[in-house]
Enzyme design. Structure first.
Site, PDB file in Angstrom:
ATOM      1  N   HIS A 117       0.934   6.585  -0.467  1.00 44.12           N
ATOM      2  CA  HIS A 117       1.242   5.853   0.770  1.00 44.12           C
ATOM      3  C   HIS A 117       1.972   4.561   0.388  1.00 44.12           C
ATOM      4  CE1 HIS A 117       0.257   3.452   4.386  1.00 44.12           C
ATOM      5  NE2 HIS A 117      -0.008   4.592   4.982  1.00 44.12           N
ATOM      6  N   LYS A 216     -10.404   4.492   9.671  1.00 41.38           N
ATOM      7  CA  LYS A 216     -10.236   5.934   9.432  1.00 41.38           C
ATOM      8  C   LYS A 216     -11.606   6.604   9.295  1.00 41.38           C
ATOM      9  CE  LYS A 216      -5.858   5.134   7.195  1.00 41.38           C
ATOM     10  NZ  LYS A 216      -4.770   5.620   8.037  1.00 41.38           N
ATOM     11  N   CYS A 353       4.438   7.025   6.283  1.00 43.79           N
ATOM     12  CA  CYS A 353       4.413   5.940   5.291  1.00 43.79           C
ATOM     13  C   CYS A 353       4.406   6.491   3.878  1.00 43.79           C
ATOM     14  CB  CYS A 353       3.216   5.009   5.499  1.00 43.79           C
ATOM     15  SG  CYS A 353       3.247   4.190   7.074  1.00 43.79           S
TER      16      CYS A 353
HETATM   17  N1  PMP Z   1      -3.603   4.895   1.961  1.00 43.95           N
HETATM   18  C1  PMP Z   1      -3.638   6.033   2.639  1.00 43.95           C
HETATM   19  C2  PMP Z   1      -3.758   7.330   1.897  1.00 43.95           C
HETATM   20  C3  PMP Z   1      -3.563   6.007   4.031  1.00 43.95           C
HETATM   21  O1  PMP Z   1      -3.612   7.144   4.724  1.00 43.95           O
HETATM   22  C4  PMP Z   1      -3.452   4.755   4.691  1.00 43.95           C
HETATM   23  C5  PMP Z   1      -3.335   4.672   6.198  1.00 43.95           C
HETATM   24  N2  PMP Z   1      -2.430   5.562   6.753  1.00 43.95           N
HETATM   25  C6  PMP Z   1      -3.432   3.600   3.927  1.00 43.95           C
HETATM   26  C7  PMP Z   1      -3.510   3.696   2.562  1.00 43.95           C
HETATM   27  C8  PMP Z   1      -3.335   2.245   4.536  1.00 43.95           C
HETATM   28  O2  PMP Z   1      -4.471   1.967   5.282  1.00 43.95           O
HETATM   29  P1  PMP Z   1      -4.529   0.704   6.273  1.00 43.95           P
HETATM   30  O3  PMP Z   1      -3.262   0.767   7.074  1.00 43.95           O
HETATM   31  O4  PMP Z   1      -5.746   0.951   7.088  1.00 43.95           O
HETATM   32  O5  PMP Z   1      -4.618  -0.509   5.417  1.00 43.95           O
END
Ligand code: PMP
Length: 395
Positions: A117, A216, A353
């Site tokens: 990500h 999540k 992302c």
């Molecule tokens: N890592 C992964 C694998 C994710 O799925 C996400 C959220 N889509 C994030 C990091 C980032 O998380 P957050 O936006 O809640 O900080």
């Protein structure tokens, strides 16, 4: 196939209805999970009759809130097999990775993977690390044999996703830890997509840092956690300055509190911490083993159904955790998502992302269905109906 009988939890989630009260087929839990009533109520109490600041108040309401906030830390720590002094509350996984990337004393080379990500790529670049990228196996897992061959003594850090937010592929964390440590590096694991669907003991798996976001995990936005080994956190300077993170402040010199307070500058997300702990309790009460097997059944069912179609490309390994990415021939994922929305089916369409992963897959975007503990076969049926309808529109 019917969903297991013990999965009757959808009723706990007021968000799973459309505005006019019909079932909403929410297949975007990997982006953010719906919240159970018990979490919403715990937060409402914390914002209402229990509300006060933490750590500084001399009156009893503040002392009680401080106890509740620190109890929340213990609950979150226990959820990933850690101790309370090893849990730093952050704004989310993103901030937790930024914290380590900025504060880890030796910024040298970091080994990431193609499927990360953006929040496990950009913080390392920003903090000035040299980034190396481990490739994937054909079926979309992080290739740990390749990682082993790539690691050098210049690598101070290996930072990998436990579960891919696009492919659902799972990392063999114990092996990744062994490889990282064998090369003298530390292992940071991005557990965002793992903690809602797999039971995790970060220390037993051999991690040095483990990060995740509450939202999540059926908890609130605005809070997450960095679990870190106490000796490593203890050797790291503060990430941000302000109230609460200090020992003594003068204009000449400031000394800092020990971790975790050292990394929690400012008034914390009090209500969110209470909600985070409540979400951990909710998930623990249901049991991650049954959540995992429930989601695996749904993934198997959806993949099997999509595989029978000759107009669908499936991405990622067969055995994936809770997440299915696919492409429908001749239909852009955004168009599919928009038409599905008209039928009360919510999927995610885009690069998730993970632009480097999209480039690797050779697509600008994928359609992604992701499950939660409240998902069931009706959601899959609604998605398949929606795909049929979309194909008719595009025929
Ligand atoms: N890592 C992964 C694998 C994710 O799925 C996400 C959220 N889509 C994030 C990091 C980032 O998380 P957050 O936006 O809640 O900080």
């Amino acid at each position: 196939m019917n969903a297991p009988a013990h999965f009757s939890h959808a009723g706990d989630f007021p968000g799973l209805r459309t505005r006019d009260g019909k079932p909403w087929h929410y297949l975007d839990t990997a982006a953010t999970a719906q919240k159970p009533r018990i979490v919403i109520e715990a937060m409402a109490r914390a914002l209402g009759e229990d509300y006060a600041t933490v750590h500084r108040g001399v009156y009893s309401r503040s002392a009680e809130m401080t106890l509740a906030y620190e109890a929340a830390r213990r609950t979150v720590a226990a959820f990933v097999g850690g101790r309370e002094d090893e849990i730093v509350f952050t704004r989310g996984a993103t901030e937790a990775i930024n914290l380590v990337a900025q504060s880890y004393p030796k910024k040298a080379r970091v080994l990431l993977s193609t499927l990360e990500h953006h929040s496990n790529i950009v913080p390392w670049q920003l903090a000035g690390w040299q980034v190396d990228v481990c490739p994937l196996t054909k079926d979309g897992r992080i290739d740990l044999d390749a990682a082993q061959a790539m690691l050098t003594e210049e690598h101070e850090m290996v930072a990998l996703a436990h579960v891919s937010n696009v492919l659902g592929s799972e990392l063999d964390v114990a092996r990744a830890a062994e490889l990282a440590h064998g090369a003298g590096a530390k292992l940071l694991v991005d557990g965002c997509q793992a903690v809602p669907r797999l039971s995790v003991d970060a220390a037993a798996l051999g991690c040095d840092f483990y990060v995740f976001s509450a939202h999540k995990l059926y908890g609130p936005t605005g809070i997450g956690a960095l679990w870190g080994r106490a000796d490593l956190l203890g050797a790291m300077p503060p990430y941000q300055g302000g109230g609460s993170m200090i020992d003594k402040v003068t204009f000449a010199r400031t000394t800092y509190a020990p971790p975790p307070q050292r990394f929690e500058a400012g008034t914390p997300a009090i209500t969110e911490a209470i909600g985070f702990a409540s979400a951990c309790d909710y998930v623990s009460d249901i049991g991650l083993a049954s959540i995992e097997s429930h989601e695996r059944e749904l993934v198997a069912k959806l993949r099997e159904t999509l595989r029978k179609r000759n107009d669908v490309t499936l991405f990622g390994p067969e055995e994936s955790a809770g997440i299915v990415s696919f492409a429908l021939d001749g239909v852009h994922p955004h168009d599919l998502g928009t038409i599905l929305d008209e039928q009360d089916v919510a999927i995610r369409a885009g690069h998730h992302c993970a632009q480097p992963l999209m480039e690797h897959l050779g697509v600008p975007a994928t359609a992604r269905a992701s499950f939660g503990l409240y998902s069931d076969v009706d959601d899959i049926a609604a998605l398949i109906d929606g795909i049929e309808r979309t194909k008719k529109i595009f025929a």
